[in-house]
Design a protein around this motif. Sequence first.
Motif, mmCIF file in Angstrom:
data_model
loop_
_atom_site.group_PDB
_atom_site.id
_atom_site.type_symbol
_atom_site.label_atom_id
_atom_site.label_comp_id
_atom_site.label_asym_id
_atom_site.label_seq_id
_atom_site.Cartn_x
_atom_site.Cartn_y
_atom_site.Cartn_z
ATOM 1 N N ASP A 37 39.919 31.421 20.686
ATOM 2 C CA ASP A 37 39.228 30.105 20.437
ATOM 3 C C ASP A 37 37.851 30.602 20.258
ATOM 4 O OD1 ASP A 37 41.297 28.424 20.092
ATOM 5 O OD2 ASP A 37 41.495 28.288 22.375
ATOM 6 N N ALA A 38 37.435 31.428 21.145
ATOM 7 C CA ALA A 38 35.782 32.010 21.338
ATOM 8 C C ALA A 38 35.667 33.271 21.570
ATOM 9 C CB ALA A 38 35.312 31.109 22.527
ATOM 10 N N LEU A 39 34.457 33.849 21.290
ATOM 11 C CA LEU A 39 34.170 35.263 21.501
ATOM 12 C C LEU A 39 32.696 35.325 22.025
ATOM 13 C CD1 LEU A 39 33.891 38.427 21.078
ATOM 14 C CD2 LEU A 39 33.421 37.884 18.441
ATOM 15 N N HIS A 40 32.511 36.014 23.150
ATOM 16 C CA HIS A 40 31.023 36.639 23.548
ATOM 17 C C HIS A 40 31.036 37.931 23.390
ATOM 18 C CE1 HIS A 40 27.550 36.542 26.068
ATOM 19 N NE2 HIS A 40 28.014 37.448 26.681
ATOM 20 N N HIS A 41 30.068 38.599 22.828
ATOM 21 C CA HIS A 41 29.721 40.065 22.454
ATOM 22 C C HIS A 41 28.571 40.471 23.440
ATOM 23 C CE1 HIS A 41 29.940 43.839 20.831
ATOM 24 N NE2 HIS A 41 28.904 43.764 20.196
ATOM 25 N N GLN A 45 26.250 46.316 26.569
ATOM 26 C CA GLN A 45 27.447 47.089 27.323
ATOM 27 C C GLN A 45 28.745 47.277 26.382
ATOM 28 O OE1 GLN A 45 27.073 47.640 30.552
ATOM 29 N NE2 GLN A 45 25.236 46.907 30.540
ATOM 30 N N GLN A 46 28.606 47.312 25.043
ATOM 31 C CA GLN A 46 29.652 47.400 24.186
ATOM 32 C C GLN A 46 31.057 46.837 24.724
ATOM 33 O OE1 GLN A 46 29.642 49.149 20.807
ATOM 34 N NE2 GLN A 46 27.838 48.074 21.288
ATOM 35 N N VAL A 47 30.933 45.479 24.983
ATOM 36 C CA VAL A 47 32.109 44.443 25.513
ATOM 37 C C VAL A 47 32.236 43.525 24.848
ATOM 38 C CG1 VAL A 47 33.174 43.529 27.533
ATOM 39 C CG2 VAL A 47 31.960 45.763 28.120
#
Length: 213
Positions: A37-41, A45-47
């Motif tokens: 439903d959602a993405l935080h990039h 930190q390459q996370v």
Amino acid sequence: MTRKLLPILALTVLAAAMGTAQAEKADRNKPMNIEADALHHDELQQVSTFTGNVVLTKGTIVLRGAKLEVRQDAEGYQFGKVWAAPGKRAFFRQKRDTQPGAPEEYVEGEGEIIEYDGKKDDVRLIQRGQLRGYTGATLSDDITGNIITYNNLTDVFTVDGNRRATPGSEEAAAGSGGRVRAVLAPKTQPPQAPVAPSAQPLKPSDTMKSRNP
């Protein structure tokens, strides 16, 4: 971010107990796709953190949970960590290699936390872990333990029912977990091909008859 399919780079007690089939080796080279439903990039930190009805697929591998964190190390290996919703367990499933004509086999598992290690190519089921083996639709093996580690390359798994963990770690939060429990079905051996009888040597009397009809 609304629910979308996101292509991600491929994530670079006892084998006999689960049979002779092995995990699907082609999965290592398949791309990872994540639906959430959602993405935080976090680029620094390459996370990447995915939340809300997360579904990860990589070849025949399927991971499902409420939250997924994907990171990459300096060598380029990626690691995934899935958390279940409160009171539930995250889910893992993978097809296993079988001989042509044999029934399809699958291994699947559950845990409150599931970790995928792209470098070792293994899966860890943490807290209320359970690993099951299926031949077709028939349950063949059922393993439970506090922490279960399953290696996709070697098809070997280890189970800890009473594990000493570092204080404050997620393993410590899992508690002792009690004893390991296992139900292992006997494996059917393939029928042996009949052995052709060896030729019998001629007797002296037979040799004489052939020379003197």
